[in-house]
Design a protein around this motif. Structure first.
Motif, PDB file in Angstrom:
ATOM      1  N   GLN A   1       0.832  -1.201   0.000  1.00 35.55           N
ATOM      2  CA  GLN A   1       0.000   0.000   0.000  1.00 35.55           C
ATOM      3  C   GLN A   1       0.873   1.260   0.000  1.00 35.55           C
ATOM      4  O   GLN A   1       0.620   2.203  -0.760  1.00 35.55           O
ATOM      5  CB  GLN A   1      -0.914   0.018   1.230  1.00 35.55           C
ATOM      6  N   ASP A   2       1.897   1.259   0.846  1.00 29.47           N
ATOM      7  CA  ASP A   2       2.796   2.417   0.929  1.00 29.47           C
ATOM      8  C   ASP A   2       3.527   2.636  -0.395  1.00 29.47           C
ATOM      9  O   ASP A   2       3.658   3.769  -0.872  1.00 29.47           O
ATOM     10  CB  ASP A   2       3.817   2.225   2.055  1.00 29.47           C
ATOM     11  N   HIS A   3       3.993   1.529  -0.977  1.00 33.85           N
ATOM     12  CA  HIS A   3       4.738   1.636  -2.233  1.00 33.85           C
ATOM     13  C   HIS A   3       3.843   2.165  -3.354  1.00 33.85           C
ATOM     14  O   HIS A   3       4.225   3.083  -4.093  1.00 33.85           O
ATOM     15  CB  HIS A   3       5.309   0.273  -2.615  1.00 33.85           C
ATOM     16  N   LEU A   4       2.649   1.612  -3.499  1.00 32.60           N
ATOM     17  CA  LEU A   4       1.736   2.043  -4.558  1.00 32.60           C
ATOM     18  C   LEU A   4       1.258   3.471  -4.338  1.00 32.60           C
ATOM     19  O   LEU A   4       1.047   4.214  -5.296  1.00 32.60           O
ATOM     20  CB  LEU A   4       0.540   1.085  -4.635  1.00 32.60           C
ATOM     21  N   HIS A   5       1.101   3.837  -3.061  1.00 33.51           N
ATOM     22  CA  HIS A   5       0.689   5.213  -2.748  1.00 33.51           C
ATOM     23  C   HIS A   5       1.711   6.203  -3.283  1.00 33.51           C
ATOM     24  O   HIS A   5       1.354   7.257  -3.845  1.00 33.51           O
ATOM     25  CB  HIS A   5       0.531   5.367  -1.237  1.00 33.51           C
ATOM     26  N   GLN A   6       2.987   5.887  -3.117  1.00 34.77           N
ATOM     27  CA  GLN A   6       4.055   6.776  -3.592  1.00 34.77           C
ATOM     28  C   GLN A   6       4.035   6.904  -5.106  1.00 34.77           C
ATOM     29  O   GLN A   6       4.254   7.986  -5.655  1.00 34.77           O
ATOM     30  CB  GLN A   6       5.417   6.254  -3.143  1.00 34.77           C
ATOM     31  N   HIS A   7       3.755   5.794  -5.811  1.00 34.16           N
ATOM     32  CA  HIS A   7       3.783   5.811  -7.273  1.00 34.16           C
ATOM     33  C   HIS A   7       2.499   6.384  -7.880  1.00 34.16           C
ATOM     34  O   HIS A   7       2.546   7.031  -8.926  1.00 34.16           O
ATOM     35  CB  HIS A   7       4.017   4.394  -7.803  1.00 34.16           C
ATOM     36  N   LEU A   8       1.359   6.149  -7.219  1.00 34.54           N
ATOM     37  CA  LEU A   8       0.083   6.605  -7.765  1.00 34.54           C
ATOM     38  C   LEU A   8      -0.290   8.005  -7.300  1.00 34.54           C
ATOM     39  O   LEU A   8      -1.131   8.665  -7.910  1.00 34.54           O
ATOM     40  CB  LEU A   8      -1.041   5.623  -7.370  1.00 34.54           C
ATOM     41  N   GLY A   9       0.317   8.438  -6.191  1.00 38.73           N
ATOM     42  CA  GLY A   9      -0.037   9.732  -5.643  1.00 38.73           C
ATOM     43  C   GLY A   9      -1.339   9.701  -4.864  1.00 38.73           C
ATOM     44  O   GLY A   9      -1.904  10.736  -4.521  1.00 38.73           O
ATOM     45  N   ARG A  10      -1.816   8.520  -4.566  1.00 38.54           N
ATOM     46  CA  ARG A  10      -3.051   8.329  -3.799  1.00 38.54           C
ATOM     47  C   ARG A  10      -3.045   6.928  -3.217  1.00 38.54           C
ATOM     48  O   ARG A  10      -2.227   6.080  -3.601  1.00 38.54           O
ATOM     49  CB  ARG A  10      -4.281   8.494  -4.701  1.00 38.54           C
ATOM     50  N   LYS A  11      -3.961   6.685  -2.294  1.00 42.45           N
ATOM     51  CA  LYS A  11      -4.064   5.368  -1.689  1.00 42.45           C
ATOM     52  C   LYS A  11      -4.613   4.376  -2.711  1.00 42.45           C
ATOM     53  O   LYS A  11      -5.646   4.632  -3.336  1.00 42.45           O
ATOM     54  CB  LYS A  11      -4.974   5.425  -0.461  1.00 42.45           C
TER      55      LYS A  11
END
Length: 273
Positions: A130-140
Motif C-alpha cells: 500500500q505504501d509503495h503504490l501510494h508513492q507511485h500513484l499519488g493516492r491510496k
C-alpha cells in the motif's frame, strides 16, 4: 565448511549483470509468455538482493546458506509473478517475497523466537505494498490495484485486513538494567567472512552512488558522514556552517539524498537499512 562454500558463491555473483528498468520490463513480458530463460536471467541478476536481505537476519543464528536457499525460492516466485504493468523496479517487488520466505524459515527453525506468523506476515506485506503504490500513484491504492500487484484475490485482501495482530519487536528491551534488546542477545560476537565481503561490496556501491548525486547533495552527504574519516557523523549545524546553508536546508538535502541512495542501492541488488 560453510564459509568455504559461500565465499566463492558470493564472488561469482559479480558476473551477473545488473538490469535497467526497461530490461526488467522486457523480461517480465517474456516471462508472462512462458520464457524460462528470461525468468532465469531476472533471477540471476537479483541474487545480490537475496544476500543483502539475508545479512539482516544472521543475528538469529541460522545458517546463511539456508537463508539464501529460502530467499532464492522467494526470488524465483517473485520473478514468475512480476509484470511490467506493475510500474516498479523488480527489486522493490521481490523484496517482500524474499523476506517472507526467510522469516517463515526462521520461525520454523526457532519456535521460541516470536516473529510474524502467516497472517501477520501477509498484513505486513499488504501494508508495505500500500505504501509503495501510494508513492507511485499519488493516492491510496484501491483493493483492485492491490489484488493485481500482490496476485491475491480482492476477497483474500479484505479478509486479511480484517484482522489485527501484535508483533514482538526485536528492539524491545529484555534486560532493564543494561537496556539490552532481544536482538542483541542473539547477535554473533564477530563478523563472518561472508559478512565482511558484503560490507565491503556494499560500501563500494554506496560510494559509487554518492558520486552520481548532484554536487550539493554529494557535498552534504560527504560532510555529514565523514566519508574520508573515521569520526562519527557531523551535526546539521556544523555542516550548514561549513557549506553556508541553513540547518533546515541541510536536513532537507540529506533526506533527499539518502532516499536516492537507498533507491539506487536497491536497484543494484542491495537493501540499505
Amino acid at each position: 565448511m560453510e564459509n568455504e562454500l559461500i565465499t566463492p558463491y558470493l564472488s561469482q555473483l559479480k558476473k551477473y549483470p545488473l538490469l535497467s528498468a526497461d530490461e526488467e520490463k522486457k523480461l517480465a513480458d517474456s516471462i508472462e509468455n512462458g520464457d524460462m530463460r528470461a525468468r532465469n536471467l531476472l533471477v540471476q541478476s537479483n541474487l545480490r538482493l537475496v544476500i543483502s536481505i539475508a545479512k539482516k537476519y544472521l543475528h538469529y543464528k541460522v545458517s546463511l546458506s539456508d537463508l539464501l536457499q529460502e530467499g532464492n525460492i522467494g526470488l524465483l516466485i517473485a520473478a514468475t509473478k512480476f509484470r511490467s504493468s506493475f510500474n516498479t523496479r523488480f527489486s522493490t517487488y521481490a523484496y517482500l517475497w524474499i523476506q517472507q520466505y526467510m522469516l517463515r524459515f526462521i520461525r520454523n527453525k526457532n519456535p521460541a523466537i516470536q516473529i510474524p506468523h502467516r497472517k501477520e506476515a501477509e498484513i505486513r506485506r499488504i501494508r508495505a505494498s500500500q505504501d509503495h503504490l501510494h508513492q507511485h500513484l499519488g493516492r491510496k491504492p484501491n483493493v483492485g490495484e492491490l489484488s493485481l500487484y500482490l496476485d491475491l484475490s480482492e476477497k483474500e485482501i479484505k479478509n486479511i485486513l480484517d484482522h489485527e495482530f501484535s508483533l514482538k519487536s526485536l528492539d524491545s528491551i529484555v534486560d532493564i538494567t543494561s537496556e539490552t534488546t532481544f536482538g542483541q542477545f542473539l547477535t554473533a560476537d564477530t563478523p563472518s567472512p561472508e559478512e565482511d565481503f558484503l560490507v565491503t561490496e556494499k560500501r563500494e556501491i554506496v560510494l559509487n552512488i554518492i558520486q552520481e548525486l548532484p554536487k550539493k547533495e554529494r557535498d552534504v552527504i560527504a560532510s555529514r558522514y565523514n566519508l574520508t574519516h573515521v569520526e562519527s557523523k557531523n551535526t546539521l549545524r556544523f555542516v550548514g556552517s561549513k557549506l553556508g546553508l541553513s540547518t533546515e536546508t541541510v536536513r532537507q538535502i540529506e533526506k533527499r539524498a539518502l532516499k536516492k541512495i537507498r533507491s539506487k542501492a536497491l536497484e543494484r541488488g542491495f537493501a540499505l537499512s
